[in-house]
Scaffold this motif. Structure first.
Motif, short mmCIF file in Angstrom:
data_model
loop_
_atom_site.label_atom_id
_atom_site.label_comp_id
_atom_site.label_asym_id
_atom_site.label_seq_id
_atom_site.Cartn_x
_atom_site.Cartn_y
_atom_site.Cartn_z
N ASN A 142 12.56 47.88 130.12
CA ASN A 142 11.90 48.86 129.29
C ASN A 142 12.42 50.03 128.46
O ASN A 142 12.14 50.94 128.14
N GLU A 143 13.46 49.77 128.22
CA GLU A 143 15.15 50.27 127.19
C GLU A 143 14.64 49.92 125.80
O GLU A 143 15.83 50.35 124.89
N VAL A 144 14.04 48.91 125.17
CA VAL A 144 14.26 48.70 124.14
C VAL A 144 12.88 49.32 123.41
O VAL A 144 11.63 48.97 123.97
N PRO A 145 12.42 49.26 122.59
CA PRO A 145 12.14 50.41 121.65
C PRO A 145 11.17 49.49 121.09
O PRO A 145 11.08 47.90 121.08
N SER A 165 8.19 44.44 120.57
CA SER A 165 9.21 44.71 120.18
C SER A 165 9.94 45.07 119.28
O SER A 165 9.57 44.33 118.42
N THR A 201 10.71 53.41 124.17
CA THR A 201 10.65 53.15 125.29
C THR A 201 9.51 52.88 126.33
O THR A 201 8.41 53.69 126.01
#
Length: 356
Positions: A142-145, A165, A201
């Protein structure tokens, strides 16, 4: 890696006791076998009788640093003894130049045009090969745009939810559809999600959609709105925000030299631990709790306490210095800590640099 304050036990040991203790631990880390007083007397530079060595070993046993696995057997370090050795005696040097080149060459080659998943999988495989333990990498989701999310209907009750992503990673999940959902509603939900997740994210997208809940209710019908919520929930896992993937390579290394049924049972516990979602959350927590490499020996780590395994783990970070995952080596308690710590540390630092 910073060492903790030296245990008061160290102050109670004279030079002879320290040397004998070090020899017992070194022998265990090298061979995994108990060592007796007669063999120790031959190893020591000073001329000591086996009886003198036995007296020192008795004192070390009273301190909880060593134990006899069988009657009349030699001695092995306890888990407490291994922790004491790591904290008080172990000297961590620089990574060997050939190992440094191996890590750099493999990760940089993989990082060129590869997905993050491929790079992390290769890192896990590489750590396994260099350490002869199991290489382990935790990658968060859940940290990747994100770029977009869409639904493709599989049958009347299920759809494939596809999340793409901005770095090109593609992940698929099967979603149970609300009863009566039409093809046009799938498209409508896909369009709405894509419009509001792009550049965010997963965690940010959840917050944004929740913030726009009233607007969503007026823009979408009930079934389309439920699809939007399911599309986000399928990756989030839970409100706790479970991490994504635990990549483990080299499990076969852990089977080498195992003969006792008790050891095999411990290994089964380890493999079961590695399969649980909870283990991933705990592993990330362990990595985030420290700024560098951390060593967990046996039951010190609740995550793998049943298997008695040791874990050397370090976090890796994104361009904003946020911890987004962890990597390390897991194996028996007689891991070569002095060699593996700089290996894990350097790999984590290199991955962090490649992600910036």
């Amino acid at each position: 890696m910073t060492k903790p304050v030296i245990d008061p036990i160290l102050q109670s040991l004279d030079m002879r006791s320290r040397e004998i203790f070090r020899r017992i631990v070194d022998s265990y880390l090298r061979d995994g076998e108990p060592v007796g007083s007669r063999n120790l007397a031959r190893m020591l530079p000073a001329t000591l009788s086996p009886a003198t060595v036995r007296n020192v070993m008795s004192d070390l046993e009273q301190l909880g640093l060593i134990y006899a696995p069988h009657i009349s057997a030699g001695r092995l370090p306890t888990q407490q003894g291994l922790r004491f050795f790591v904290d008080a005696f172990m000297e961590i040097g620089d990574l060997a130049e050939d190992e440094r080149r191996t890590i750099e060459t493999q990760l940089k080659a993989t990082g060129s045009g590869a997905t993050l998943e491929q790079m992390l999988t290769d890192a896990s495989q590489m750590l396994s090969g260099l350490s002869r333990g199991a290489g382990l990498v935790l990658a968060t989701k859940n940290e990747v745009p994100l770029k977009h999310i869409e639904f493709i209907q599989l049958d009347p009750g299920r759809a494939l939810a596809i999340m793409v992503s901005q770095n090109g990673d593609v992940e698929n999940r099967v979603v149970e559809l609300p009863a009566g959902v039409t093809a046009s509603q799938l498209i409508e939900a896909s369009n709405y999600l894509t419009a509001h997740v792009r550049g965010r994210t997963l965690a940010e997208a959840k917050v944004e959609v929740a913030r726009r809940r009233q607007e969503t209710q007026s823009a979408l019908d009930t079934l389309s709105q439920e699809l939007v919520e399911r599309g986000l929930a399928v990756w989030a896992g839970s409100e706790a925000g479970l991490p994504a993937r635990l990549i483990v390579r080299g499990r076969a290394n852990l089977l080498e030299n195992l003969t006792a049924q008790a050891d095999i049972e411990l290994l089964k516990h380890l493999f079961e631990d590695l399969e649980t979602q909870e283990s991933m959350v705990q592993l990330l927590d362990l990595a985030e709790a420290g700024s560098g490499v951390r060593i967990f020996i046996g039951s010190e780590n609740k995550l793998f306490s049943l298997s008695g395994s040791s874990l050397v783990v370090a976090p890796y970070r994104d361009k904003d210095a946020r911890v987004i995952g962890a990597l390390g080596v897991i194996g028996p308690t007689r891991l070569n800590y002095a060699r593996i710590v700089p290996m894990v540390d350097y790999t984590a630092q290199l991955i962090s640099r490649l992600l910036t």
